[in-house]
Scaffold this motif. Structure first.
Motif, mmCIF file in Angstrom:
data_model
loop_
_atom_site.group_PDB
_atom_site.id
_atom_site.type_symbol
_atom_site.label_atom_id
_atom_site.label_comp_id
_atom_site.label_asym_id
_atom_site.label_seq_id
_atom_site.Cartn_x
_atom_site.Cartn_y
_atom_site.Cartn_z
ATOM 1 N N ASP A 28 0.808 -1.209 0.000
ATOM 2 C CA ASP A 28 0.000 0.000 0.000
ATOM 3 C C ASP A 28 0.842 1.261 0.000
ATOM 4 O OD1 ASP A 28 -2.422 -1.353 0.009
ATOM 5 O OD2 ASP A 28 -2.341 -1.630 2.169
ATOM 6 N N ASN A 150 -10.594 6.880 -4.176
ATOM 7 C CA ASN A 150 -11.431 6.137 -3.238
ATOM 8 C C ASN A 150 -12.914 6.215 -3.607
ATOM 9 O OD1 ASN A 150 -9.550 5.150 -1.093
ATOM 10 N ND2 ASN A 150 -9.057 7.334 -0.987
ATOM 11 N N SER A 174 -0.991 -0.766 -4.698
ATOM 12 C CA SER A 174 -1.791 -1.815 -4.074
ATOM 13 C C SER A 174 -2.861 -2.319 -5.039
ATOM 14 C CB SER A 174 -2.465 -1.289 -2.807
ATOM 15 O OG SER A 174 -3.409 -0.279 -3.129
ATOM 16 N N ARG A 175 -3.330 -3.520 -4.795
ATOM 17 C CA ARG A 175 -4.414 -4.062 -5.611
ATOM 18 C C ARG A 175 -5.675 -3.219 -5.448
ATOM 19 N NH1 ARG A 175 -5.678 -9.130 -7.863
ATOM 20 N NH2 ARG A 175 -7.917 -9.310 -8.305
ATOM 21 N N GLU A 176 -5.943 -2.803 -4.200
ATOM 22 C CA GLU A 176 -7.144 -2.006 -3.926
ATOM 23 C C GLU A 176 -7.154 -0.721 -4.749
ATOM 24 O OE1 GLU A 176 -8.856 1.462 -1.551
ATOM 25 O OE2 GLU A 176 -6.743 0.945 -1.861
ATOM 26 N N CYS A 177 -6.021 -0.064 -4.837
ATOM 27 C CA CYS A 177 -5.940 1.177 -5.608
ATOM 28 C C CYS A 177 -6.147 0.896 -7.089
ATOM 29 C CB CYS A 177 -4.591 1.855 -5.371
ATOM 30 S SG CYS A 177 -4.389 3.433 -6.244
ATOM 31 N N GLU A 179 -7.724 -1.600 -8.468
ATOM 32 C CA GLU A 179 -9.118 -2.002 -8.715
ATOM 33 C C GLU A 179 -10.017 -0.772 -8.846
ATOM 34 O OE1 GLU A 179 -9.931 -4.534 -5.409
ATOM 35 O OE2 GLU A 179 -9.375 -6.374 -6.497
ATOM 36 N N LYS A 180 -9.819 0.199 -7.977
ATOM 37 C CA LYS A 180 -10.664 1.391 -8.009
ATOM 38 C C LYS A 180 -10.356 2.256 -9.234
ATOM 39 C CE LYS A 180 -11.637 1.507 -3.082
ATOM 40 N NZ LYS A 180 -11.469 2.221 -1.790
#
Length: 250
Positions: A28, A150, A174-177, A179-180
């Motif tokens: 992250d 976000n 990060s994967r989360e970033c 993906e968004k």
């Protein structure tokens, strides 16, 4: 790009990044500075009181054709491309624009303001929208749209499916970033035939293919701040002889 930062700010940044290099990298975390860049910061602090040599002044004059850029803010994970990378990307986007039947092809730059600046510097008439969290870029007027990754689809409806070319540079690895940001790209792209370009760490290679159907090019993006992370350029189209082609076997 040189930063308009005080000596104290640079000293603080140096201390923070040295600590980051000692600690294990987290997925992250924003991109980190290389040891070479840290040494450059030390040299800057030691030499900033010295008069500018004639050779350096000549070098700056030679770069006068490059657009003026707002200074990076490392707190926002901002790291501008070096001139060669920015110019290469700008020429690729303009080539894609010229290949489209609609001469008014629209371009979206998601969190890559230095590319926006080079595009407008090369062709002031190209329709480019900058989506960026940093409100300093409000100076670009209607070309600026506030963007928080976000809230990936919290954008004006007139931007939905409005762009033939979308270039994105997620602020974190990060994967989360990713993906968004992928949701944002899908929101912006006019159709499945839209050209997509993604600039992010090499560690995102499998995720870029899985989430967005993108593959790495041979061309390696570089940053003025000499980041320690390996960065790649991913596209959803085969650039053939441009950008050193697809590098699908690596």
């Amino acid at each position: 790009m040189e930063q308009n930062l005080s000596a104290q700010t640079l000293t603080n940044s140096l201390s923070n990044h040295q600590a980051d290099d000692v600690a294990a990298a987290d997925d992250d975390d924003p991109p980190s500075l290389s040891l070479q860049a840290l040494e450059a910061l030390k040299e800057f602090l030691a030499e900033q009181s010295q008069p500018l040599p004639d050779t350096a002044a000549e070098s700056r004059a030679a770069d006068s054709a490059a657009p003026a850029l707002i200074s990076e803010d490392w707190r926002l994970s901002q790291f501008w491309y070096d001139p060669h990378t920015a110019e290469t990307l700008a020429q690729e986007v303009l080539t894609l624009c010229n290949s489209l039947p609609d001469s008014a092809a629209r371009v979206a730059c998601v969190a890559c303001p230095s590319l926006y600046a080079y595009l407008k510097n090369n062709d002031s008439d190209v329709p480019v929208q900058l989506l960026e969290y940093d409100k300093r870029f409000e100076q670009y007027g209607s070309d600026f749209t506030f963007y928080d990754y976000n809230r990936p689809e919290d954008l004006p409806l007139e931007l939905k499916h409005a762009f033939d070319i979308v270039v994105a540079d997620p602020p974190y690895l990060s994967r989360e970033c990713l993906e968004k940001v992928a949701q944002t790209v899908s929101f912006l792209a006019r159709s499945e035939k839209s050209y997509l370009l993604l600039l992010t760490g090499a560690v995102q290679k499998e995720r870029a293919a899985e989430l967005m159907g993108l593959y790495p090019c041979g061309f390696r993006p570089q940053h003025s701040s000499k980041l320690g992370n390996e960065f790649r350029l991913f596209t959803n189209y085969d650039p053939a002889m441009r950008l050193e082609g697809w590098d699908v076997e690596k």
